[in-house]
Scaffold this motif. Structure first.
Motif, mmCIF file in Angstrom:
data_model
loop_
_atom_site.group_PDB
_atom_site.id
_atom_site.type_symbol
_atom_site.label_atom_id
_atom_site.label_comp_id
_atom_site.label_asym_id
_atom_site.label_seq_id
_atom_site.Cartn_x
_atom_site.Cartn_y
_atom_site.Cartn_z
ATOM 1 N N UNK A 1 159.861 91.884 -16.270
ATOM 2 C CA UNK A 1 160.129 93.266 -15.855
ATOM 3 C C UNK A 1 160.371 94.143 -17.079
ATOM 4 N N UNK A 2 159.900 95.379 -16.974
ATOM 5 C CA UNK A 2 160.168 96.340 -18.044
ATOM 6 C C UNK A 2 160.624 97.658 -17.431
ATOM 7 N N UNK A 3 161.439 98.350 -18.172
ATOM 8 C CA UNK A 3 161.978 99.627 -17.701
ATOM 9 C C UNK A 3 160.884 100.688 -17.682
ATOM 10 N N UNK A 4 161.150 101.750 -16.942
ATOM 11 C CA UNK A 4 160.218 102.873 -16.907
ATOM 12 C C UNK A 4 160.015 103.429 -18.316
ATOM 13 N N UNK A 5 161.118 103.551 -19.072
ATOM 14 C CA UNK A 5 161.032 104.102 -20.429
ATOM 15 C C UNK A 5 160.157 103.227 -21.327
ATOM 16 N N UNK A 6 160.294 101.924 -21.210
ATOM 17 C CA UNK A 6 159.453 101.025 -22.023
ATOM 18 C C UNK A 6 157.994 101.157 -21.632
ATOM 19 N N UNK A 7 157.704 101.287 -20.338
ATOM 20 C CA UNK A 7 156.328 101.439 -19.888
ATOM 21 C C UNK A 7 155.726 102.724 -20.440
ATOM 22 N N UNK A 8 156.479 103.795 -20.397
ATOM 23 C CA UNK A 8 156.004 105.073 -20.942
ATOM 24 C C UNK A 8 155.711 104.922 -22.437
ATOM 25 N N UNK B 1 147.343 101.069 -20.181
ATOM 26 C CA UNK B 1 146.554 102.160 -19.604
ATOM 27 C C UNK B 1 147.335 102.887 -18.515
ATOM 28 N N UNK B 2 148.505 102.372 -18.175
ATOM 29 C CA UNK B 2 149.314 102.947 -17.094
ATOM 30 C C UNK B 2 150.497 103.701 -17.686
ATOM 31 N N UNK B 3 150.653 104.965 -17.276
ATOM 32 C CA UNK B 3 151.676 105.823 -17.886
ATOM 33 C C UNK B 3 153.096 105.527 -17.422
ATOM 34 N N UNK B 4 153.245 104.728 -16.383
ATOM 35 C CA UNK B 4 154.583 104.368 -15.909
ATOM 36 C C UNK B 4 155.205 105.385 -14.978
ATOM 37 N N UNK B 5 154.549 106.518 -14.791
ATOM 38 C CA UNK B 5 155.060 107.565 -13.919
ATOM 39 C C UNK B 5 154.084 107.763 -12.757
ATOM 40 N N UNK B 6 152.914 108.309 -13.058
ATOM 41 C CA UNK B 6 151.896 108.495 -12.019
ATOM 42 C C UNK B 6 151.228 107.171 -11.666
ATOM 43 N N UNK C 1 152.086 103.328 -12.028
ATOM 44 C CA UNK C 1 153.112 102.350 -12.383
ATOM 45 C C UNK C 1 152.485 101.001 -12.691
ATOM 46 N N UNK C 2 153.080 100.333 -13.648
ATOM 47 C CA UNK C 2 152.649 98.992 -14.022
ATOM 48 C C UNK C 2 153.305 97.974 -13.091
ATOM 49 N N UNK C 3 152.642 96.845 -12.904
ATOM 50 C CA UNK C 3 153.258 95.775 -12.122
ATOM 51 C C UNK C 3 154.434 95.135 -12.869
ATOM 52 N N UNK C 4 154.589 95.479 -14.147
ATOM 53 C CA UNK C 4 155.776 95.038 -14.887
ATOM 54 C C UNK C 4 157.016 95.822 -14.442
ATOM 55 N N UNK C 5 156.809 97.024 -13.961
ATOM 56 C CA UNK C 5 157.946 97.826 -13.511
ATOM 57 C C UNK C 5 158.443 97.258 -12.185
ATOM 58 N N UNK C 6 159.734 96.996 -12.090
ATOM 59 C CA UNK C 6 160.270 96.338 -10.895
ATOM 60 C C UNK C 6 159.993 97.104 -9.607
ATOM 61 N N UNK C 7 159.728 96.319 -8.555
ATOM 62 C CA UNK C 7 159.559 96.887 -7.224
ATOM 63 C C UNK C 7 160.914 97.141 -6.590
ATOM 64 N N UNK C 8 160.914 97.440 -5.309
ATOM 65 C CA UNK C 8 162.166 97.724 -4.589
ATOM 66 C C UNK C 8 163.144 96.555 -4.633
ATOM 67 N N UNK C 9 162.623 95.342 -4.801
ATOM 68 C CA UNK C 9 163.487 94.165 -4.875
ATOM 69 C C UNK C 9 164.005 93.906 -6.286
ATOM 70 N N UNK C 10 163.619 94.761 -7.238
ATOM 71 C CA UNK C 10 164.078 94.623 -8.618
ATOM 72 C C UNK C 10 163.279 93.629 -9.452
#
Length: 155
Positions: free
Chosen positions: A43-50, A59-64, A66-75
């Protein structure tokens, strides 16, 4: 005769893998027994993805997008970055690229045994060209972003 121990994850690799979906934890828990590897990132934070997007490492900006590295609703992450040992990033060398392909073969064999569907960062369109022994995944013109360590769940 000396028997070497079965490869296992270090504490830091285990900690990173623990941030991932249980399917990825089971998958790579078995993969490491067959091919020694290390978990680079779960898992990576939104800030790290950006930041990775800004650096051109995603290739994914983390905002519009999202990467699959960014945690889902289950964290938990639906992606993991893994490197096989010995780690060598000189992937332009065909022998090194082949080692990464051989590692991916192990991952996909275990995934098939476990009934887990995964995508590799060297085969985004999942056309499986890299499975041809004479093929190099970098030769596919449709493969526009090479991410050797990346594996993600296909849902």
């Amino acid at each position: 005769m000396y028997d070497s121990p079965m490869p296992a994850f270090s504490r830091s690799s285990r900690s990173r893998l623990d941030t991932c979906d249980p399917s990825l934890r089971r998958l790579f828990g078995e993969v490491v027994k067959r091919s020694d590897c290390t978990i680079l990132e779960g898992a990576r934070s939104d800030a790290r993805q950006v930041e990775l997007f800004r650096q051109g490492k995603s290739k994914l900006d983390g905002v519009k997008q999202r990467s699959k590295h960014q945690p889902g609703n289950d964290g938990l992450s639906r992606a993991v970055d893994v490197a096989c040992y010995p780690i060598d990033w000189r992937v332009q060398d065909p022998a090194i690229s082949k080692r990464w392909v051989d590692f991916a073969r192990v991952v996909f064999a275990v995934a098939e045994e476990q009934g887990v569907k995964v995508r590799w960062g060297m085969d985004w369109n999942q056309n499986w060209n890299w499975r041809d022994p004479e093929s190099d995944p970098r030769d596919d013109p449709r493969q526009t972003f090479n991410d050797y360590p990346h594996f993600e769940l296909v849902e």
